[in-house]
Motif scaffolding. Sequence first.
Motif, short mmCIF file in Angstrom:
data_model
loop_
_atom_site.label_atom_id
_atom_site.label_comp_id
_atom_site.label_asym_id
_atom_site.label_seq_id
_atom_site.Cartn_x
_atom_site.Cartn_y
_atom_site.Cartn_z
N SER A 121 1.06 -1.38 0.15
CA SER A 121 -0.46 0.05 0.00
C SER A 121 1.00 1.79 0.21
O SER A 121 1.85 0.97 0.28
CB SER A 121 -0.43 -0.35 1.31
OG SER A 121 0.23 0.06 2.00
N SER A 122 0.57 2.69 -0.24
CA SER A 122 1.25 3.46 -0.81
C SER A 122 1.32 3.91 0.58
O SER A 122 2.41 4.64 1.39
CB SER A 122 0.54 4.46 -1.58
OG SER A 122 -1.06 4.73 -1.44
N GLU A 123 0.58 3.88 1.78
CA GLU A 123 0.77 4.25 3.23
C GLU A 123 1.92 3.34 3.98
O GLU A 123 3.00 4.40 3.97
CB GLU A 123 -0.40 4.24 3.88
CG GLU A 123 -1.95 4.71 3.58
CD GLU A 123 -2.57 3.98 3.20
OE1 GLU A 123 -1.48 3.49 1.83
OE2 GLU A 123 -3.85 4.31 3.08
N LEU A 124 2.15 2.57 3.37
CA LEU A 124 3.04 1.30 3.54
C LEU A 124 4.67 1.77 3.85
O LEU A 124 5.68 2.35 4.39
CB LEU A 124 2.78 0.04 3.03
CG LEU A 124 3.44 -1.19 4.43
CD1 LEU A 124 3.39 -1.35 5.25
CD2 LEU A 124 3.35 -2.28 3.55
N TRP A 125 4.62 2.62 2.03
CA TRP A 125 5.53 3.56 1.35
C TRP A 125 5.69 4.08 1.74
O TRP A 125 7.61 4.66 1.80
CB TRP A 125 5.72 2.52 0.17
CG TRP A 125 6.14 3.92 -0.89
CD1 TRP A 125 5.83 5.26 -1.52
CD2 TRP A 125 7.18 3.89 -0.75
NE1 TRP A 125 6.65 5.58 -1.31
CE2 TRP A 125 8.00 5.38 -1.68
CE3 TRP A 125 8.65 2.57 -0.79
CZ2 TRP A 125 9.38 5.16 -1.52
CZ3 TRP A 125 10.06 3.13 -1.00
CH2 TRP A 125 10.48 4.16 -1.45
N GLU A 126 5.14 4.93 2.13
CA GLU A 126 5.08 6.37 2.79
C GLU A 126 6.00 5.87 4.22
O GLU A 126 6.52 7.15 4.50
CB GLU A 126 4.07 7.08 2.44
CG GLU A 126 3.93 7.32 1.34
CD GLU A 126 2.49 8.82 0.64
OE1 GLU A 126 2.22 9.37 1.61
OE2 GLU A 126 1.40 8.52 -0.07
N THR A 127 5.67 5.29 5.05
CA THR A 127 6.23 5.39 6.18
C THR A 127 7.12 4.76 6.04
O THR A 127 8.26 5.24 6.79
CB THR A 127 4.91 4.24 7.19
OG1 THR A 127 4.06 5.00 6.99
CG2 THR A 127 5.52 3.78 8.49
N LEU A 128 7.63 4.11 5.27
CA LEU A 128 9.32 3.51 5.50
C LEU A 128 9.74 4.93 4.95
O LEU A 128 11.11 4.73 5.43
CB LEU A 128 9.38 2.37 4.89
CG LEU A 128 10.36 1.51 4.65
CD1 LEU A 128 11.04 1.36 6.00
CD2 LEU A 128 10.55 0.09 3.71
#
Lengths: 336, 483
Positions: free
Chosen positions: A106-113
């Motif tokens: 998910s883009s949320e996951l990518w952005e957090t990382l």
Amino acid sequence: MLSRVADSLYWLARYTERADNLARLVEVNLQLLLDFKDLDNDKLKEHWDPVIRSTGDEERFYELYDEANSQTVTDFLTFNSENPNSVIGCISAARENARMIRDQISSELWETLNNLYLFLKSNDAKHIWEHSGAYEFYDHIKDHSLRFQGLVAATLPRDECYDFMQFGRFIERADKTTRMLDIKYHILLPSPNDVGGAVDTAQWVALLRAASAYDAYHAQYLASIDPANIAEFLIFSDTFPRSIRYCVTQINARLHNISGCPWGSYSNEPEKLCGKLMSDLIYSNVQDVISFGMHEWLDQCQQRLNEISQATYQTYMFQKPIDLAEEIQQQQQQQQ
Amino acid sequence: MDLSSYQTDGFFDEMFSAPGVVRPHYQKVLERLDRMNLQDFEQKQQAVDLLFLRAGVTFTVYSDNQGTERIFPFDLMPRIIPQSEWEFLERGLKQRIIALNMFLHDIYHDQKILKDGVIPPSYVLSAKHFRREFVGSDVPKDIYIHICGSDLIRDKDGRYLVLEDNGRCPSGVSYVLENRQAMRRAFPNLFPTAGVRPVENYAEKLLKMLRNIAPKGQDNPTVCVLTPGVYNSAYFEHCFLARQMGVEIVEGRDLLVRDFKVYMRTTKGLQQVDVLYRRIDDDFIDPSVFRPDSMLGVPGLVNAVRAGNVALANSIGTGVADDKVMYYFVPKMIKYYLGEDPILDQVETYLASEDKDRQHILANLDKLVVKSANEAGGYGMLMGPWAEKEEIERFRVEIERNPRNFIAQSPISLSRHPTWIPETEAFEGRHIDFRPYILYSGPDDISIIPGGLTRVALKRGSLVVNSSQGGGSKDTWVLYGNE
């Protein structure tokens, strides 16, 4: 799912989990030092050396630094980019894997990382480290890591992608729990007389904290800090999410999800190895571990986890490299 | 924000027909800016930059071995195109893509346009990207260019001119979609009233177009995006499109050809692939046919294409249409295949291999823009009026040695657009160009996303808009109406 993608998902999860564990480990050990008086260089080395050993990188460490003390060890395990197993090294590697498979998560996951990566590379990180201290800094890492885990739980469909990530996460976690227990074993060695003393208790408490198990342990065993109970808890608890047994149960579940093979039987090598380890964990207790030798037992457990991940790699992720020259020749013949 | 002192400096300005006189379709944006102070504006600009950085909307710069990632600078002031103007562009672009596809089909089959003497055969046969081994091969539904990004500019009178057609792997569409997203966040209240046509369904249309060329009998084809890999400068875009379409993104090493079929290597074994949206150039796509040293491609892919077991978008050999010498002939192609006059003009061009043109070029090197026929990204170019004497002489030698490889054009005074310049804290005119994206499923099924990538040369006076050379981008609004 592409084999390459499965491999990246596995490493993405392992590296984020590893960074989180490192943050916990360093922070707890820094705090632990506050409880001791009169620390000379030898005492410091005695304290930090086992921590380095537990990561398995002592050789690289002593190439880069002369001695193990609070400053060198925290630097090595947190910021040193020559150590791929430092916090920053792990987060960079996790992000690189995530970047390769951005379309799968998910883009949320990518952005957090990505945010955590940008933070570690920025001046903010240094500022917090220098001005607010290590506690604030590691808290920041742990926060991001928890957010990452939360997003995995909240935004990923329960499919193969999720299974490979969880597989990676629990392999790493089980491995780290064995290593943390092993630290205590190393610290214990020099002065067996201290067993049961204040220092000893402080160290066991630190171990529980490093595993985020302090509250859960007390809920089960009340106030008593008993080494055997702690070992029992961290190895055999079937409800605590960082115990080795819990992790191996999860690993087993993920493997069966991926293959579709029912529990209680196996369809490939990793399932067979994992099932055996799981049954050992179900049908033994801490007395068995102690009579086997704690260090030996932990060592063997690490090795078995390793075999499971190797076998999984061979089963799902490894693809025999294509011999380009041979392939070109073959295709050119077909053309004629 | 005050634009009353904004100067057009004698250029065609997209927003102001004269200093202080705003064009009607920019009126609403001007009003919105009027109500905003400097601090708010700068805050929005910073928020957008941060957004791009955090989301990793970046491209890779090859300046060091680490592959530094940078964001493509984004300017908050949108470029606006009114309905009537857009309809005109749409008509012109459709006419052009139809003619280009007919041309490609013709030169890979009967070569009538060459036999009829409309284009000298030697130009086509000597084109670097002409694939003579594909003469006589069919492609699904006779489509060669499925995705085209034609570059448009406007001259000093505001006339749209086609600058070039990118019929191989045009990139940048992900920025169109990301820019819009960013604008929506920065100006949430503006959109409902501004009458801007949405661009968000691009991926859906792209997937539909790709499924359209699947081999016969494939009701539910497996479509993949083929990327050179994570170190490619457009990797972000490849991932973005794959995610939006919900398809797999693959690298060469993930694929394997067996019995003239393409397979991807998955955790459950080999799985057949039917359509590849490839973002790798011909030269690198199959080392058993093209460059044997390429590690990016898939040996045998061309066999599978020929056997009709996998479809490629764009097809092999479309690069010939990107040749700048072919560009010269596009108006003739339109006339020849469609019997129509070209709707869109293009930049007046001289061919160095024509004696008369060459003499003109060599006599006026200091006044012309010279381009190599097959370079992209602003490379291999001579900007005569701004060039050093040595460079001009270097080009003179090159042109005389290999005239086929060069064309020349009169410099165009590109239109300008108000652009926020942080250093001066003011809007200043900067030169822009425009790349719309065309999806082609046949002459009756062409869709052009209402918008496109507006690139802006951020350096004062510069005409170079490439991201690798200091360019930025703007959101492009196509309006439902004319105001």
